[in-house]
Design a protein around this motif. Structure first.
Motif, mmCIF file in Angstrom:
data_model
loop_
_atom_site.group_PDB
_atom_site.id
_atom_site.type_symbol
_atom_site.label_atom_id
_atom_site.label_comp_id
_atom_site.label_asym_id
_atom_site.label_seq_id
_atom_site.Cartn_x
_atom_site.Cartn_y
_atom_site.Cartn_z
ATOM 1 N N VAL A 1 0.844 -1.194 0.000
ATOM 2 C CA VAL A 1 0.000 0.000 0.000
ATOM 3 C C VAL A 1 0.877 1.241 0.000
ATOM 4 N N HIS A 2 0.683 2.098 -1.006
ATOM 5 C CA HIS A 2 1.252 3.444 -0.968
ATOM 6 C C HIS A 2 0.281 4.299 -0.165
ATOM 7 N N TRP A 3 0.731 4.790 0.979
ATOM 8 C CA TRP A 3 -0.168 5.544 1.856
ATOM 9 C C TRP A 3 -0.714 6.782 1.149
ATOM 10 N N ALA A 4 -2.010 7.003 1.328
ATOM 11 C CA ALA A 4 -2.610 8.239 0.815
ATOM 12 C C ALA A 4 -2.253 9.422 1.703
ATOM 13 N N GLY A 5 -1.991 9.141 2.961
ATOM 14 C CA GLY A 5 -1.669 10.224 3.878
ATOM 15 C C GLY A 5 -1.084 9.703 5.167
ATOM 16 N N TRP A 6 -0.744 10.640 6.029
ATOM 17 C CA TRP A 6 -0.134 10.351 7.331
ATOM 18 C C TRP A 6 -0.690 11.345 8.334
ATOM 19 N N ARG A 7 -1.039 10.845 9.522
ATOM 20 C CA ARG A 7 -1.473 11.728 10.603
ATOM 21 C C ARG A 7 -0.672 11.417 11.848
ATOM 22 N N SER A 8 -0.338 12.467 12.573
ATOM 23 C CA SER A 8 0.289 12.346 13.879
ATOM 24 C C SER A 8 -0.645 12.990 14.895
ATOM 25 N N PRO B 1 -9.001 4.492 5.613
ATOM 26 C CA PRO B 1 -8.381 3.175 5.403
ATOM 27 C C PRO B 1 -7.023 3.195 4.718
ATOM 28 N N ASP B 2 -6.667 4.263 4.011
ATOM 29 C CA ASP B 2 -5.382 4.290 3.298
ATOM 30 C C ASP B 2 -4.349 5.186 3.969
ATOM 31 N N GLU B 3 -4.629 5.657 5.179
ATOM 32 C CA GLU B 3 -3.708 6.556 5.871
ATOM 33 C C GLU B 3 -3.014 5.858 7.035
ATOM 34 N N ALA B 4 -1.731 6.162 7.203
ATOM 35 C CA ALA B 4 -0.997 5.691 8.368
ATOM 36 C C ALA B 4 -1.186 6.684 9.511
ATOM 37 N N LEU B 5 -1.077 6.173 10.725
ATOM 38 C CA LEU B 5 -1.351 7.005 11.899
ATOM 39 C C LEU B 5 -0.338 6.720 12.999
ATOM 40 N N LEU B 6 0.165 7.786 13.604
ATOM 41 C CA LEU B 6 0.959 7.694 14.833
ATOM 42 C C LEU B 6 0.163 8.405 15.924
ATOM 43 N N HIS B 7 -0.230 7.668 16.939
ATOM 44 C CA HIS B 7 -1.053 8.236 18.013
ATOM 45 C C HIS B 7 -0.278 8.153 19.326
ATOM 46 N N ARG B 8 0.079 9.316 19.871
ATOM 47 C CA ARG B 8 0.811 9.386 21.134
ATOM 48 C C ARG B 8 -0.147 9.783 22.253
ATOM 49 N N LEU B 9 0.029 9.145 23.383
ATOM 50 C CA LEU B 9 -0.780 9.413 24.576
ATOM 51 C C LEU B 9 -2.280 9.382 24.275
ATOM 52 N N PRO B 10 -2.808 8.306 23.718
ATOM 53 C CA PRO B 10 -4.246 8.245 23.430
ATOM 54 C C PRO B 10 -5.050 8.378 24.720
ATOM 55 N N PRO B 11 -6.205 9.031 24.671
ATOM 56 C CA PRO B 11 -6.940 9.337 25.909
ATOM 57 C C PRO B 11 -7.556 8.131 26.586
ATOM 58 N N GLY C 1 1.213 3.984 25.428
ATOM 59 C CA GLY C 1 1.462 5.403 25.269
ATOM 60 C C GLY C 1 1.752 5.853 23.867
ATOM 61 N N GLU C 2 2.058 4.943 22.959
ATOM 62 C CA GLU C 2 2.298 5.308 21.567
ATOM 63 C C GLU C 2 1.888 4.138 20.692
ATOM 64 N N ILE C 3 1.049 4.419 19.722
ATOM 65 C CA ILE C 3 0.535 3.377 18.836
ATOM 66 C C ILE C 3 0.736 3.831 17.399
ATOM 67 N N THR C 4 1.197 2.921 16.557
ATOM 68 C CA THR C 4 1.334 3.189 15.126
ATOM 69 C C THR C 4 0.438 2.229 14.367
ATOM 70 N N ALA C 5 -0.303 2.752 13.411
ATOM 71 C CA ALA C 5 -1.165 1.932 12.557
ATOM 72 C C ALA C 5 -0.757 2.156 11.106
ATOM 73 N N ARG C 6 -0.455 1.057 10.405
ATOM 74 C CA ARG C 6 -0.043 1.151 9.007
ATOM 75 C C ARG C 6 -0.902 0.205 8.175
ATOM 76 N N PRO C 7 -1.565 0.707 7.128
ATOM 77 C CA PRO C 7 -2.431 -0.161 6.325
ATOM 78 C C PRO C 7 -1.660 -1.069 5.374
ATOM 79 N N LEU C 8 -2.224 -2.256 5.141
ATOM 80 C CA LEU C 8 -1.767 -3.215 4.143
ATOM 81 C C LEU C 8 -2.934 -3.504 3.199
#
Length: 547
Positions: A68-75, A204-214, A223-230
């Motif tokens: 998967v070529h990511w469509a986007g990235w969020r932090s 569904p096509d975006e990768a995500l780095l989530h720090r300190l989720p509530p 405390g830190e989660i990374t999600a990467r689509p396949l």
């Protein structure tokens, strides 16, 4: 001439074999496994656009459908989007407080490692210059001035004779141990719990780095989660674990999965299918030497890195790309010690700089709260560093430049300034090849030849026959023919930062040697000779094997 022996059939070893074959160099790949890779969706790699293009060029297979070529990235930090990137366009501010980003560039490719190696193995099966010996575990290496002898044990144990030997055999490299090369560094810099699962998630096509989720209810390890689509709705999720060796039980992992999915969908846990799990431990190590005579190290056998989102395979593939053309030149034309020595000088310096940058950032990003947590803007700065690591840019992730390379030419009178520094990878622009066809500059790399690129605005609208004999072209063509190594003459309408009639000299691995103002045969020859390690001589050749 004996083939090159490659120990290890991971992505780096397979890529090196294909890269050598493209330059008419035979090789034998010693694979201690059965000749195929176990499917593991929790073991994936993220490739920068240049590394993905290298793999596609070697395998002959487009990898976009396999990954998967990511469509986007969020932090994100808690509930706030700190940074948002849309690939193929300029970064957009997520909200008034988000840090603006510019030049998102091409999207990284996320792919399962067994899928990548499968594509490389399929390409090697069609390659007559490469032999893969499965169930062959190395147990001894002997060197002489004229070559290398290796012995493997197992059902197919035998002796192998080679011209050179390259250890691509991973973290516990047998080649490195047999050569008594030290491998100092840091153990367990980071640990991550990993799960591959199929689920419907937002974006569904975006990768995500989530720090300190509530919703952190399972302790500090969330405390830190990374999600990467396949492909096919599959995701790889990584949870950063606290320091130590706490056991990650199935029950704890399932609890993290359920709370994470529920948190991201603002409700109850959505349906999911758990496909694979694991624990990924990151070490930082750097081999003292990458060459001992006719024996070389590459990939994880030479270096380990990967903290803060950086990808070690990218660097391993750059090792293979750097070494392949140098071994090919030595294989075809005899040993040239300065050129072969430059592999360690260039690649080890780049990886060492990457490790230093990560080690300097680790205390800042993983050192707990303290006063740093109250510095205005520090959170955005931290997220920017992590984004660089994950997206392969900045000091943590961008391809290194060989600025202090022993192959860099000295004291050229006609040097020109362009947007690419000498020693850095060139920009992939459209060029006209010698047959008049339009191709990408990157498509001409990896064939063992030097590339000479003339920047000539306006040529793209005319047939090649109208300008190939006009202006400075005949003089430049004559200078290219006289170079000490085969070279291909290409013409580009433009190149970033280059004035008309600038001439670029590019190495076979795509790094810029120099840029010159106009046609300067003496400077072009001197730069080409330097890029090949200087003039070879009998004394240097006699040194081969006794390095």
């Amino acid at each position: 001439m004996d083939p090159v022996i490659i120990v290890g059939a991971g992505p780096v070893g397979l890529a090196l074999a294909l890269a050598l074959a493209r330059q008419d160099v035979p090789s034998v790949v010693l694979d201690e496994g059965p000749g195929k890779d176990e499917p593991r969706l929790a073991r994936t790699v993220v490739l920068r656009e240049d590394s993905a293009a290298l793999m596609e060029g070697l395998s002959g297979v487009p990898l976009a459908g396999a990954g998967v070529h990511w469509a986007g990235w969020r932090s994100m930090r808690r509930k706030q989007v700190m940074r948002e990137v849309t690939f193929g366009a300029a970064d957009a501010d997520a909200d008034p407080g988000a840090e603006p980003a510019t030049d998102a560039g091409p999207a990284p490719l996320h792919i399962a490692q067994h899928v990548l190696t499968g594509a490389l193995r399929a390409a090697l099966a069609r390659e007559p210059l490469v032999k893969i010996a499965s169930d062959s575990r190395l147990d001894s290496v002997e060197q002489e001035p004229s070559g290398v002898t290796a012995h493997t044990r197992g059902p197919k144990g035998t002796w192998w004779r080679g011209s050179y030997l390259v250890g691509c055999d991973g973290t516990r490299s047998t080649v490195r141990k047999l050569q008594d090369i030290r491998f100092p560094g840091r153990t367990a810099v980071e640990r991550h719990a990993v799960a591959a699962l199929r689920a419907e998630l937002p974006r569904p096509d975006e990768a995500l780095l989530h720090r300190l989720p509530p919703w952190r209810t399972s302790g500090p390890s969330a405390g830190e989660i990374t999600a990467r689509p396949l492909p096919d709705g599959v995701w790889r999720l990584d949870w950063l674990l606290p320091p130590g060796k706490d056991l990650v039980t199935p029950e704890l992992l399932v609890a993290r999965i359920r709370e994470t999915l529920a948190g991201w969908t603002d409700g109850a846990t959505p349906p999911y299918e758990l496909l694979d799990t694991g624990v990924h431990t990151v070490h930082h190590r750097l081999a003292r030497r990458w060459r001992v005579g006719r024996v070389f190290l590459a990939g994880d056998a030479a270096h380990l890195l990967g903290a803060l989102g950086t990808q070690g395979l990218d660097e391993g593939l750059r090792d293979a790309d750097n070494l392949a053309w140098k071994l090919a030149l030595a294989w075809h034309h005899g040993p040239h010690e300065a050129l072969l020595d430059s592999y360690q000088a260039e690649r080890r310096a780049v990886v060492a700089a990457r490790l230093r940058a990560a080690d300097q950032a680790l205390p800042l990003l993983r050192g707990g709260t303290g006063l740093r947590g109250f510095v205005p803007g520090s959170a955005r700065g931290h997220d920017g560093l992590l984004t660089d690591g994950h997206l392969g840019r900045g000091v943590l992730g961008a391809p290194g430049a060989y600025a202090d390379s022993p192959l860099a030419p000295r004291h050229l009178e006609g040097e020109a300034l362009v947007a690419t520094e000498p020693g850095a990878p060139v920009t992939d622009v459209r060029v006209t090849a010698e047959d008049g066809s339009f191709v990408r500059l990157r498509d001409r790399l990896g064939r063992g030849a030097l590339l000479v690129v003339l920047v000539a605005p306006g040529t793209g609208v005319w047939e090649r026959k109208h300008w190939v004999t006009a202006g400075i072209m005949p003089r430049l063509a004559a200078a290219v023919t006289a170079l000490p190594h085969p070279a291909e003459l290409l013409v580009a309408e433009e190149y970033p930062g280059a004035a008309p009639h600038t001439v670029l000299l590019v190495r076979p691995d795509g790094h810029l040697v120099t840029a010159l103002t106009g046609v300067r045969p003496a400077d072009l020859y001197a730069a080409a000779e330097a890029a090949l390690g200087g003039p070879a001589n009998a004394k240097e050749e006699a040194r081969a094997g006794s390095h």
